[in-house]
Write a protein that holds these residues in place. Structure first.
Motif, PDB file in Angstrom:
ATOM      1  N   ASP A   1       0.854  -1.194   0.000  1.00  0.00           N
ATOM      2  CA  ASP A   1       0.000   0.000   0.000  1.00  0.00           C
ATOM      3  C   ASP A   1       0.886   1.239   0.000  1.00  0.00           C
ATOM      4  O   ASP A   1       1.922   1.260   0.664  1.00  0.00           O
ATOM      5  N   PRO A   2       0.498   2.290  -0.738  1.00  0.00           N
ATOM      6  CA  PRO A   2       1.321   3.506  -0.769  1.00  0.00           C
ATOM      7  C   PRO A   2       1.369   4.256   0.557  1.00  0.00           C
ATOM      8  O   PRO A   2       2.244   5.103   0.756  1.00  0.00           O
ATOM      9  N   GLY A   3       0.449   3.959   1.467  1.00  0.00           N
ATOM     10  CA  GLY A   3       0.400   4.676   2.735  1.00  0.00           C
ATOM     11  C   GLY A   3      -0.509   5.887   2.670  1.00  0.00           C
ATOM     12  O   GLY A   3      -1.177   6.144   1.662  1.00  0.00           O
ATOM     13  N   ARG A   4      -0.525   6.665   3.736  1.00  0.00           N
ATOM     14  CA  ARG A   4      -1.443   7.809   3.831  1.00  0.00           C
ATOM     15  C   ARG A   4      -0.818   9.131   3.403  1.00  0.00           C
ATOM     16  O   ARG A   4      -1.507  10.135   3.287  1.00  0.00           O
ATOM     17  N   VAL A   5       0.509   9.135   3.183  1.00  0.00           N
ATOM     18  CA  VAL A   5       1.198  10.391   2.877  1.00  0.00           C
ATOM     19  C   VAL A   5       1.677  10.430   1.438  1.00  0.00           C
ATOM     20  O   VAL A   5       1.467  11.413   0.721  1.00  0.00           O
ATOM     21  N   ARG A   6       2.308   9.374   0.987  1.00  0.00           N
ATOM     22  CA  ARG A   6       2.881   9.338  -0.361  1.00  0.00           C
ATOM     23  C   ARG A   6       1.833   8.934  -1.387  1.00  0.00           C
ATOM     24  O   ARG A   6       1.013   8.050  -1.136  1.00  0.00           O
ATOM     25  N   ARG A   7       1.894   9.588  -2.541  1.00  0.00           N
ATOM     26  CA  ARG A   7       0.909   9.297  -3.587  1.00  0.00           C
ATOM     27  C   ARG A   7       1.264   8.054  -4.385  1.00  0.00           C
ATOM     28  O   ARG A   7       0.380   7.355  -4.870  1.00  0.00           O
ATOM     29  N   ALA A   8       2.555   7.801  -4.549  1.00  0.00           N
ATOM     30  CA  ALA A   8       3.000   6.660  -5.351  1.00  0.00           C
ATOM     31  C   ALA A   8       3.597   5.585  -4.455  1.00  0.00           C
ATOM     32  O   ALA A   8       4.055   5.861  -3.338  1.00  0.00           O
ATOM     33  N   ASN A   9       3.579   4.350  -4.935  1.00  0.00           N
ATOM     34  CA  ASN A   9       4.142   3.216  -4.198  1.00  0.00           C
ATOM     35  C   ASN A   9       5.430   2.772  -4.883  1.00  0.00           C
ATOM     36  O   ASN A   9       5.401   2.309  -6.021  1.00  0.00           O
ATOM     37  N   GLU A  10       6.556   2.912  -4.173  1.00  0.00           N
ATOM     38  CA  GLU A  10       7.841   2.486  -4.701  1.00  0.00           C
ATOM     39  C   GLU A  10       8.200   1.063  -4.251  1.00  0.00           C
ATOM     40  O   GLU A  10       9.244   0.542  -4.624  1.00  0.00           O
ATOM     41  N   ASP A  11       7.345   0.453  -3.428  1.00  0.00           N
ATOM     42  CA  ASP A  11       7.539  -0.939  -3.007  1.00  0.00           C
ATOM     43  C   ASP A  11       7.001  -1.896  -4.062  1.00  0.00           C
ATOM     44  O   ASP A  11       6.010  -1.587  -4.748  1.00  0.00           O
TER      45      ASP A  11
END
Length: 282
Positions: A23-33
């Motif tokens: 999941d990209p999380g609540r702060v970052r718009r993109a997911n680098e994982d």
């Protein structure tokens, strides 16, 4: 408003069942994982990219693809059964070592992944300055071998739940961990300064270790977006309650815990439950 977390897909291996969620999380718009679960190869890997949205995502995905390609080629060439026996027709009576073969394969895979990313860094304008790269942490069950091989570059983690306790098997390759190891606790550096990553430098020093496969073990691979937000005892409680029947729910719970704690980073969790030879849970 963060969208609802989907239920992850189950993957069935010969000796375990696994699932993963990112999941990209609540702060970052993109997911680098990114993560990879490949039952045909017996391979589970997670990668946490860095260098900005496009660079980080490209680095993590490229590393996983390169590692899988190398492992696939090596697996096809490996003996299907050896168990450390003497190789037939060897005049020097050489002992065939499954663990050594697997370690060499993974070192080669990580070497090639690093070379691929470093070449991209030196070719793409500004990529090296942005520090395009990725961590990788994985677990491999080589063909016909009764062992697991763990590998790591960076600070994504590998945990094992066994006999009622959650143990961190990996060791963060960070300046922060190095300071702790040296006893320099008065002025600790930031936690996220990596000493090792695939891509930024022409060579890399991975950690590759073998582990005994025990029925009932539960393994967790995760990015720092999980363990950096969720305390050890809460992760342990989720792994303690996980079974093959509730694997997807457990994976979802871990991601939700990270999001509820702030979700400042991308978060990825991959869980594998090892079962008995017949494929049932122990």
């Amino acid at each position: 408003m963060h969208s609802a977390i989907p239920l992850p897909m189950l993957y069935r291996f010969s000796h375990c069942t696994a699932c993963g969620l990112s999941d990209p999380g609540r702060v970052r718009r993109a997911n680098e994982d990114h993560f990879l679960i490949d039952p045909a190869l017996g391979l589970l890997v997670i990668a946490d990219g860095m260098g900005g949205h496009a660079c980080g995502a490209l680095a993590s995905e490229t590393a996983l693809q390169r590692i899988a390609t190398t492992v696939r080629a090596a697996s096809a060439a490996m003996p299907r059964a050896s168990g450390g026996s003497i190789t037939a027709g060897d005049p020097d009576a050489t002992v065939h070592d499954d663990a050594l073969d697997a370690i060499r394969t993974l070192l080669d895979a990580l070497d090639q992944a690093n070379a691929t990313l470093y070449a991209l860094n030196t070719r793409e304008p500004g990529a090296l300055e942005r520090g395009m790269g990725t961590t990788v942490t994985g677990l491999w069950h080589p063909p016909a071998a009764d062992l697991l091989v763990a590998f790591q570059v960076g600070d994504s983690r590998l945990y094992r739940y066994r006999d009622g306790a959650l143990l961190q098997l990996s060791r963060d390759q960070t300046l922060y961990q190095q300071a702790l190891d040296l006893g320099n606790i008065d002025r600790l550096p930031p936690r996220n300064v990596l000493l090792q990553a695939l891509g930024p430098l022409p060579s890399v020093a991975p950690v590759v270790e073998t582990h005994r496969r025990v029925p009932g073990d539960r393994y967790l691979l995760c990015s720092d977006g999980l363990y950096g937000e969720v305390p050890h005892h809460e992760i342990e409680a989720v792994l303690a309650a996980v079974s093959v029947d509730t694997l997807e729910v457990g994976c979802q719970q871990l991601v939700e815990l990270a999001l509820d704690a702030g979700g400042k980073d991308n978060v990825t969790a991959v869980i594998a439950c090892f079962h008995d030879e017949a494929g049932g849970e122990t």
